[in-house]
Design a protein around this motif. Structure first.
Motif, PDB file in Angstrom:
ATOM      1  N   ASP A 141       0.850  -1.206   0.000  1.00  0.00           N
ATOM      2  CA  ASP A 141       0.000   0.000   0.000  1.00  0.00           C
ATOM      3  C   ASP A 141       0.878   1.246   0.000  1.00  0.00           C
ATOM      4  OD1 ASP A 141      -2.348  -1.485   0.233  1.00  0.00           O
ATOM      5  OD2 ASP A 141      -2.633  -1.086   2.360  1.00  0.00           O
TER       6      ASP A 141
ATOM      7  N   VAL B   6      -5.388  13.142  -3.307  1.00  0.00           N
ATOM      8  CA  VAL B   6      -4.530  11.998  -2.995  1.00  0.00           C
ATOM      9  C   VAL B   6      -4.549  11.720  -1.482  1.00  0.00           C
ATOM     10  CG1 VAL B   6      -2.092  11.377  -2.809  1.00  0.00           C
ATOM     11  CG2 VAL B   6      -3.032  12.026  -5.020  1.00  0.00           C
TER      12      VAL B   6
ATOM     13  N   VAL C 178      -6.985  12.184   0.591  1.00  0.00           N
ATOM     14  CA  VAL C 178      -8.235  11.491   0.943  1.00  0.00           C
ATOM     15  C   VAL C 178      -8.130  10.013   0.583  1.00  0.00           C
ATOM     16  CG1 VAL C 178     -10.715  11.332   0.453  1.00  0.00           C
ATOM     17  CG2 VAL C 178      -9.639  13.581   0.692  1.00  0.00           C
ATOM     18  N   LYS C 179      -7.565   9.767  -0.594  1.00  0.00           N
ATOM     19  CA  LYS C 179      -7.395   8.381  -1.064  1.00  0.00           C
ATOM     20  C   LYS C 179      -6.509   7.593  -0.080  1.00  0.00           C
ATOM     21  CE  LYS C 179      -7.153   5.014  -4.158  1.00  0.00           C
ATOM     22  NZ  LYS C 179      -8.369   4.242  -4.154  1.00  0.00           N
ATOM     23  N   ILE C 180      -5.381   8.179   0.271  1.00  0.00           N
ATOM     24  CA  ILE C 180      -4.426   7.485   1.143  1.00  0.00           C
ATOM     25  C   ILE C 180      -5.023   7.231   2.526  1.00  0.00           C
ATOM     26  CG2 ILE C 180      -2.227   7.790   2.390  1.00  0.00           C
ATOM     27  CD1 ILE C 180      -1.136   9.081  -0.193  1.00  0.00           C
TER      28      ILE C 180
ATOM     29  N   THR D 129      -7.891   6.408   3.424  1.00  0.00           N
ATOM     30  CA  THR D 129      -8.782   5.242   3.528  1.00  0.00           C
ATOM     31  C   THR D 129      -7.980   3.965   3.803  1.00  0.00           C
ATOM     32  OG1 THR D 129      -8.754   4.778   1.139  1.00  0.00           O
ATOM     33  CG2 THR D 129     -10.492   6.230   1.940  1.00  0.00           C
ATOM     34  N   GLU D 130      -6.750   3.922   3.318  1.00  0.00           N
ATOM     35  CA  GLU D 130      -5.905   2.734   3.533  1.00  0.00           C
ATOM     36  C   GLU D 130      -5.093   2.866   4.820  1.00  0.00           C
ATOM     37  OE1 GLU D 130      -3.703   2.371  -0.142  1.00  0.00           O
ATOM     38  OE2 GLU D 130      -5.553   2.324  -1.299  1.00  0.00           O
TER      39      GLU D 130
ATOM     40  N   TYR E  60      -5.914   4.053   7.543  1.00  0.00           N
ATOM     41  CA  TYR E  60      -6.739   3.669   8.687  1.00  0.00           C
ATOM     42  C   TYR E  60      -6.328   2.288   9.216  1.00  0.00           C
ATOM     43  CZ  TYR E  60     -10.989   1.989  11.053  1.00  0.00           C
ATOM     44  OH  TYR E  60     -11.883   1.443  11.942  1.00  0.00           O
ATOM     45  N   TYR E  61      -6.176   1.338   8.294  1.00  0.00           N
ATOM     46  CA  TYR E  61      -5.817  -0.029   8.691  1.00  0.00           C
ATOM     47  C   TYR E  61      -4.364  -0.116   9.172  1.00  0.00           C
ATOM     48  CZ  TYR E  61     -10.210  -1.573   6.602  1.00  0.00           C
ATOM     49  OH  TYR E  61     -11.537  -1.762   6.323  1.00  0.00           O
ATOM     50  N   HIS E  62      -3.483   0.662   8.560  1.00  0.00           N
ATOM     51  CA  HIS E  62      -2.070   0.633   8.965  1.00  0.00           C
ATOM     52  C   HIS E  62      -1.922   1.141  10.407  1.00  0.00           C
ATOM     53  CE1 HIS E  62      -0.920   1.365   4.433  1.00  0.00           C
ATOM     54  NE2 HIS E  62      -1.765   0.371   4.591  1.00  0.00           N
TER      55      HIS E  62
END
Lengths: 165, 266
Positions: free
Chosen positions: B53, B140, B142-144, B146-147, B149-151
């Motif tokens: 990611d 970009v 906003v896009k990042i 979303t991922e 969050y899990y990291h």
């Protein structure tokens, strides 16, 4: 509508046959990846929303779209553009897409985050709610690994992706 | 849109983009060296997924640089010498003694501490970019997020567990955290042109980012009963192109295949 008689609907029809290279039961339309299609005198512009930033399937999808659309009569040029806005979210997966994922053995992304931020997934094989999350991260960027305690099958689920997170 | 930007504004945009891109690129590289070495197989899957990611995030930033005429995204990632890099010191530090292909003697505690600090700072920065005056960067971010969050959830879980599991794990985490914080002086820095960058509202100021970071990490540090570390003054500032030789060897290893045939199409 153009002089060649080529219409956006024709493009969508073709895109329905472009599958996720790793999940052949869902199309890129099912996944909610197509944001816009423009047809202008044989020049086709297709705006695509990438799912996960690091997904290696993206360039393959881009090539597959081009290949598929170019086969239509009257097409002169195809441009496939990845857009960062709006951001792809997992609620863009259509009902057909959700069924297609299940068919592949992948639970569709949970629809809603509950108030405490948790989410729930059912087993794609037997529908049981008695499942455990083994790993939020899975074999591909978009999937988590779970285990069904009812039918004793390991399975994967598409991660929930939301701008509210 | 990019055609309309003023030269000074563009320069500030480039500065921010290089910092963000180089940080994620190096962080991802250090993560990739852990592949196959994590404490258990599920962690190997998780860590490599996060690494993947993150390389995607670096690619998003390098692509914005490409769109601004800086050259091809791949070349920007692979070919620039260390003097032209703007990543922080923390991400260029090696994972530990030894070489990953040979006899790596990496410390998992250090990896968890570094990843926790880096990821929480990244979250603070991403939030500080969500109102950026440069629309492509805002999108970009906003896009990042979303991922990311899990990291963040992942490294916070590890950090909390190792800090509270046993006396040994706690003392090793305290030591690892010290190592990490010692190198974190330039992590929140926006470099020598920070004032311009903030004036153009490309990202919030260093002070606001720091407040955001403190708000993010305070609940975790309180939960594990460890005092919130004070970030030191930078030893060297990567945002101004100052780096160690560790960066040179990282770039050499990472770009070895790419440099072997520059005309090849990947």
């Amino acid at each position: 509508m153009t002089t060649t008689g080529l219409h956006e609907a024709h493009i969508y029809e073709v895109l329905e046959a472009v599958k996720d290279p790793e999940i052949d039961t869902v199309s890129i339309i099912d996944l909610g990846m197509i944001e816009r299609v423009q047809v202008n005198d044989g020049h086709i512009r297709i705006e695509v929303l990438p799912t996960f930033s690091g997904c290696p399937a993206l360039t393959i999808i881009q090539q597959n779209i081009k290949k598929a659309v170019k086969q239509l009569e009257g097409v002169r040029e195809v441009s496939v553009v990845f857009m960062n806005h709006p951001t792809w979210t997992s609620d863009r997966v259509t009902e057909k897409g959700r069924q297609g994922l299940k068919k592949f053995g992948i639970a569709p992304p949970p629809r809603f985050l509950t108030e405490d931020g948790s989410w729930h997934v059912d087993c794609p094989y037997c529908g049981s709610t008695y499942v455990t999350l083994e790993n939020i991260f899975g074999p591909t960027a978009c999937r988590s690994i779970l285990y069904c305690k009812s039918c004793k099958n390991p399975f994967e689920a598409m991660k929930i992706i939301s701008t509210s997170m | 849109m990019t055609n309309e930007v003023k030269p000074e504004y563009k320069k500030a945009v480039l500065t921010v983009l290089y910092q963000l891109a180089d940080d994620d690129y190096l962080f991802s590289y250090r993560g990739s060296e852990w592949l196959g070495l994590a404490p258990h197989i599920e962690e190997d899957v998780a860590f490599s997924s996060i690494t993947q990611d993150t390389m995607g995030h670096a690619n998003l930033y390098y692509t914005l640089l490409e769109e601004l005429g800086e050259g091809a995204a791949d070349s920007l990632a692979q070919l620039r010498p260390k003097e032209e890099r703007f990543n922080s010191l923390l991400v260029e530090r090696p994972n530990g003694e030894g070489y990953y292909k040979d006899a790596p003697n990496y410390d998992w505690g250090y990896a968890v501490a570094r990843n926790f600090v880096y990821t929480t700072v990244k979250k603070a920065k991403i939030d500080a970019l969500k109102a950026s005056s440069y629309t492509p960067l805002k999108e970009v971010a906003v896009k990042i997020s979303t991922e990311l969050y899990y990291h963040q959830m992942h490294w916070t879980t590890w950090f909390t567990q190792l800090c509270t599991a046993t006396e040994e794990s706690r003392s090793r985490m305290m030591k690892a955290l010290q190592e990490v914080i010692k190198d974190s002086g330039d992590l929140l820095s926006l470099g020598s042109t920070a004032a311009h960058i903030t004036a153009y509202e490309l990202i919030e100021s260093e002070a606001v980012i720091k407040e955001r970071w403190l708000a993010i990490v305070t609940p975790t540090f309180e939960a594990v009963e460890i005092a919130i570390p004070v970030l030191p003054e930078p030893i060297i500032n990567g945002r101004n192109g100052q780096h160690t030789d560790d960066l040179t060897s990282a770039i050499e290893t990472m770009s070895e295949v790419y440099r072997s045939d520059l005309a090849a199409s990947w």
